[in-house]
Design a protein around this motif. Sequence first.
Motif, PDB file in Angstrom:
ATOM      1  N   MET A 273     -28.018  37.176  10.862  1.00 53.95           N
ATOM      2  CA  MET A 273     -27.846  37.195  12.321  1.00 53.95           C
ATOM      3  C   MET A 273     -26.556  37.935  12.651  1.00 53.95           C
ATOM      4  SD  MET A 273     -26.937  33.186  12.569  1.00 53.95           S
ATOM      5  CE  MET A 273     -25.318  32.594  12.081  1.00 53.95           C
ATOM      6  N   GLY A 274     -26.456  38.358  13.904  1.00 60.22           N
ATOM      7  CA  GLY A 274     -25.236  39.017  14.344  1.00 60.22           C
ATOM      8  C   GLY A 274     -25.376  40.513  14.491  1.00 60.22           C
ATOM      9  N   GLY A 275     -26.535  40.962  14.947  1.00 60.46           N
ATOM     10  CA  GLY A 275     -26.717  42.400  15.131  1.00 60.46           C
ATOM     11  C   GLY A 275     -27.502  42.994  13.983  1.00 60.46           C
ATOM     12  N   MET A 276     -28.171  44.092  14.251  1.00 63.62           N
ATOM     13  CA  MET A 276     -29.119  44.679  13.305  1.00 63.62           C
ATOM     14  C   MET A 276     -28.521  44.897  11.928  1.00 63.62           C
ATOM     15  SD  MET A 276     -32.369  45.715  13.643  1.00 63.62           S
ATOM     16  CE  MET A 276     -32.566  46.283  15.316  1.00 63.62           C
ATOM     17  N   ALA A 277     -27.511  45.776  11.824  1.00 67.48           N
ATOM     18  CA  ALA A 277     -26.944  46.105  10.512  1.00 67.48           C
ATOM     19  C   ALA A 277     -26.200  44.925   9.915  1.00 67.48           C
ATOM     20  CB  ALA A 277     -26.027  47.311  10.637  1.00 67.48           C
ATOM     21  N   ALA A 278     -25.434  44.208  10.755  1.00 62.00           N
ATOM     22  CA  ALA A 278     -24.598  43.126  10.233  1.00 62.00           C
ATOM     23  C   ALA A 278     -25.430  41.962   9.712  1.00 62.00           C
ATOM     24  CB  ALA A 278     -23.625  42.649  11.314  1.00 62.00           C
ATOM     25  N   GLY A 279     -26.500  41.622  10.412  1.00 61.55           N
ATOM     26  CA  GLY A 279     -27.346  40.527   9.950  1.00 61.55           C
ATOM     27  C   GLY A 279     -27.996  40.836   8.622  1.00 61.55           C
ATOM     28  N   ASP A 280     -28.469  42.060   8.487  1.00 56.55           N
ATOM     29  CA  ASP A 280     -29.060  42.493   7.233  1.00 56.55           C
ATOM     30  C   ASP A 280     -28.036  42.425   6.106  1.00 56.55           C
ATOM     31  OD1 ASP A 280     -31.150  43.961   5.631  1.00 56.55           O
ATOM     32  OD2 ASP A 280     -29.543  45.425   5.565  1.00 56.55           O
ATOM     33  N   LEU A 281     -26.822  42.857   6.388  1.00 58.36           N
ATOM     34  CA  LEU A 281     -25.764  42.850   5.380  1.00 58.36           C
ATOM     35  C   LEU A 281     -25.389  41.423   4.976  1.00 58.36           C
ATOM     36  CD1 LEU A 281     -23.657  44.304   3.662  1.00 58.36           C
ATOM     37  CD2 LEU A 281     -22.157  44.365   5.678  1.00 58.36           C
ATOM     38  N   ALA A 282     -25.281  40.535   5.949  1.00 58.43           N
ATOM     39  CA  ALA A 282     -24.877  39.156   5.658  1.00 58.43           C
ATOM     40  C   ALA A 282     -25.894  38.458   4.754  1.00 58.43           C
ATOM     41  CB  ALA A 282     -24.704  38.371   6.962  1.00 58.43           C
ATOM     42  N   SER A 283     -27.178  38.630   5.043  1.00 64.11           N
ATOM     43  CA  SER A 283     -28.187  37.969   4.213  1.00 64.11           C
ATOM     44  C   SER A 283     -28.227  38.583   2.816  1.00 64.11           C
ATOM     45  CB  SER A 283     -29.569  38.029   4.874  1.00 64.11           C
ATOM     46  OG  SER A 283     -30.083  39.343   4.921  1.00 64.11           O
ATOM     47  N   THR A 284     -28.007  39.888   2.735  1.00 65.03           N
ATOM     48  CA  THR A 284     -27.965  40.550   1.429  1.00 65.03           C
ATOM     49  C   THR A 284     -26.792  40.040   0.601  1.00 65.03           C
ATOM     50  OG1 THR A 284     -29.026  42.553   2.300  1.00 65.03           O
ATOM     51  CG2 THR A 284     -27.758  42.789   0.266  1.00 65.03           C
ATOM     52  N   ILE A 285     -25.624  39.904   1.233  1.00 63.93           N
ATOM     53  CA  ILE A 285     -24.443  39.385   0.535  1.00 63.93           C
ATOM     54  C   ILE A 285     -24.729  37.983  -0.006  1.00 63.93           C
ATOM     55  CG2 ILE A 285     -22.089  38.518   0.917  1.00 63.93           C
ATOM     56  CD1 ILE A 285     -21.692  40.922   2.826  1.00 63.93           C
ATOM     57  N   ALA A 286     -25.369  37.149   0.801  1.00 65.37           N
ATOM     58  CA  ALA A 286     -25.653  35.775   0.377  1.00 65.37           C
ATOM     59  C   ALA A 286     -26.570  35.747  -0.837  1.00 65.37           C
ATOM     60  CB  ALA A 286     -26.270  34.987   1.528  1.00 65.37           C
ATOM     61  N   ILE A 287     -27.635  36.535  -0.814  1.00 64.94           N
ATOM     62  CA  ILE A 287     -28.577  36.531  -1.942  1.00 64.94           C
ATOM     63  C   ILE A 287     -27.942  37.164  -3.173  1.00 64.94           C
ATOM     64  CG2 ILE A 287     -30.785  37.406  -2.781  1.00 64.94           C
ATOM     65  CD1 ILE A 287     -30.999  35.030  -0.838  1.00 64.94           C
ATOM     66  N   GLU A 288     -27.154  38.205  -2.995  1.00 70.34           N
ATOM     67  CA  GLU A 288     -26.481  38.816  -4.148  1.00 70.34           C
ATOM     68  C   GLU A 288     -25.493  37.841  -4.790  1.00 70.34           C
ATOM     69  OE1 GLU A 288     -24.787  42.480  -2.805  1.00 70.34           O
ATOM     70  OE2 GLU A 288     -26.670  43.602  -3.047  1.00 70.34           O
ATOM     71  N   ALA A 289     -24.887  36.976  -3.978  1.00 77.29           N
ATOM     72  CA  ALA A 289     -23.925  36.004  -4.511  1.00 77.29           C
ATOM     73  C   ALA A 289     -24.617  34.883  -5.269  1.00 77.29           C
ATOM     74  CB  ALA A 289     -23.084  35.427  -3.377  1.00 77.29           C
ATOM     75  N   ILE A 290     -25.831  34.532  -4.836  1.00 80.24           N
ATOM     76  CA  ILE A 290     -26.473  33.354  -5.418  1.00 80.24           C
ATOM     77  C   ILE A 290     -27.463  33.688  -6.536  1.00 80.24           C
ATOM     78  CG2 ILE A 290     -28.463  33.127  -3.855  1.00 80.24           C
ATOM     79  CD1 ILE A 290     -27.650  30.100  -3.660  1.00 80.24           C
ATOM     80  N   HIS A 291     -27.979  34.923  -6.575  1.00 85.79           N
ATOM     81  CA  HIS A 291     -29.036  35.195  -7.558  1.00 85.79           C
ATOM     82  C   HIS A 291     -28.569  35.102  -9.009  1.00 85.79           C
ATOM     83  CE1 HIS A 291     -28.386  39.208  -9.302  1.00 85.79           C
ATOM     84  NE2 HIS A 291     -27.909  39.584  -8.142  1.00 85.79           N
ATOM     85  N   PRO A 292     -27.256  35.268  -9.321  1.00 87.62           N
ATOM     86  CA  PRO A 292     -26.842  35.054 -10.714  1.00 87.62           C
ATOM     87  C   PRO A 292     -27.066  33.620 -11.209  1.00 87.62           C
ATOM     88  CG  PRO A 292     -25.206  36.379  -9.570  1.00 87.62           C
ATOM     89  CD  PRO A 292     -26.153  35.865  -8.532  1.00 87.62           C
ATOM     90  N   LEU A 293     -27.347  32.688 -10.319  1.00 87.35           N
ATOM     91  CA  LEU A 293     -27.622  31.309 -10.731  1.00 87.35           C
ATOM     92  C   LEU A 293     -29.028  31.137 -11.308  1.00 87.35           C
ATOM     93  CD1 LEU A 293     -26.096  29.128  -7.865  1.00 87.35           C
ATOM     94  CD2 LEU A 293     -24.995  30.008  -9.936  1.00 87.35           C
ATOM     95  N   ASP A 294     -29.819  32.198 -11.308  1.00 88.29           N
ATOM     96  CA  ASP A 294     -31.185  32.097 -11.824  1.00 88.29           C
ATOM     97  C   ASP A 294     -31.171  32.127 -13.357  1.00 88.29           C
ATOM     98  OD1 ASP A 294     -33.869  31.809 -11.871  1.00 88.29           O
ATOM     99  OD2 ASP A 294     -34.349  33.697 -10.879  1.00 88.29           O
ATOM    100  N   VAL A 295     -30.476  31.158 -13.911  1.00 91.34           N
ATOM    101  CA  VAL A 295     -30.330  30.984 -15.357  1.00 91.34           C
ATOM    102  C   VAL A 295     -30.419  29.489 -15.658  1.00 91.34           C
ATOM    103  CG1 VAL A 295     -28.912  33.048 -15.680  1.00 91.34           C
ATOM    104  CG2 VAL A 295     -27.805  30.868 -15.136  1.00 91.34           C
ATOM    105  N   GLU A 296     -30.415  29.147 -16.916  1.00 88.49           N
ATOM    106  CA  GLU A 296     -30.478  27.740 -17.297  1.00 88.49           C
ATOM    107  C   GLU A 296     -29.138  27.069 -17.001  1.00 88.49           C
ATOM    108  OE1 GLU A 296     -31.912  27.155 -21.226  1.00 88.49           O
ATOM    109  OE2 GLU A 296     -33.656  28.444 -20.966  1.00 88.49           O
ATOM    110  N   THR A 297     -29.159  26.097 -16.086  1.00 93.99           N
ATOM    111  CA  THR A 297     -27.947  25.410 -15.638  1.00 93.99           C
ATOM    112  C   THR A 297     -28.028  23.932 -16.006  1.00 93.99           C
ATOM    113  OG1 THR A 297     -27.790  26.924 -13.757  1.00 93.99           O
ATOM    114  CG2 THR A 297     -26.508  24.895 -13.616  1.00 93.99           C
ATOM    115  N   PRO A 298     -26.944  23.357 -16.555  1.00 96.34           N
ATOM    116  CA  PRO A 298     -26.970  21.925 -16.871  1.00 96.34           C
ATOM    117  C   PRO A 298     -27.187  21.087 -15.617  1.00 96.34           C
ATOM    118  CG  PRO A 298     -25.061  23.002 -17.853  1.00 96.34           C
ATOM    119  CD  PRO A 298     -25.679  23.992 -16.920  1.00 96.34           C
ATOM    120  N   GLU A 299     -27.856  19.970 -15.780  1.00 95.08           N
ATOM    121  CA  GLU A 299     -28.160  19.095 -14.648  1.00 95.08           C
ATOM    122  C   GLU A 299     -26.906  18.699 -13.884  1.00 95.08           C
ATOM    123  OE1 GLU A 299     -29.951  14.607 -14.119  1.00 95.08           O
ATOM    124  OE2 GLU A 299     -30.888  15.921 -15.579  1.00 95.08           O
TER     125      GLU A 299
END
Length: 242
Positions: free
Chosen positions: A37-63
């Motif tokens: 959210m927050g305008g066309m380019a900025a909203g797209d960028l914000a959601s991309t930043i969030a997914i890029e930050a979290i996708h490295p967690l797609d590994v085996e993580t201890p409970e």
Amino acid sequence: MSLKLRSVAVSDRGLIRGANQDSVHAGPWLLAVADGMGGMAAGDLASTIAIEAIHPLDVETPEEGLVAALQGAIDTASAGIRGAVAEDPERQGMGTTLTALLLARTGTCLALAHVGDSRAYLLRGGTMTQLTRDDTFVQMLVDEGVISPEEASSHPRRAVVTRALQGEAVTPTYTTLVPEAGDRWLLCSDGLSNVVRADSIAEALLGYPDSAACAQRLVDLALRAGGPDNITVVVADIIDGP
């Protein structure tokens, strides 16, 4: 045998918006939906930043490390958004929702992190339950008894988000659960949940055993309802794995 995630993601621009500001990740350990959210380019960028930050967690993580891992990634996302605003002050106000589910390597526990108005639903034993609470102005009115849930669905301010990732420190709402074989999860942006009734969502989750067909059916339902917003869905089944 331990439990695994088998997931499918579908994202669609919808019929009105000029671009798709949603971002999504669907993997063997991690599911995540971010609605910018927050305008066309900025909203797209914000959601991309969030997914890029979290996708490295797609590994085996201890409970015992699930929530800490999610919070660390969300802190990284917030820092990235803060840096993007510093680079260009016109991005001030940009942000994104984030709903993410992380399964432990043992398959015995999962953690759900949530901020904003994207949603997570769990279908178990034929019953669908919404496991996230919208961080919105109208949800606050519902909680205070000012309006009914039915009135909220058509309230003119239903799109006003009260909490999101916007560059400042934020602690999402965390839920931990014990998964069961046969569970079906749905993570979605409000492009689905704002225009398709809960009973219709549940009907699709129940009626389409194939996760890819189910995800496409949900997107099609939102498009048939006018598709006023970007539509992103992740359908994930908990299965027995080696």
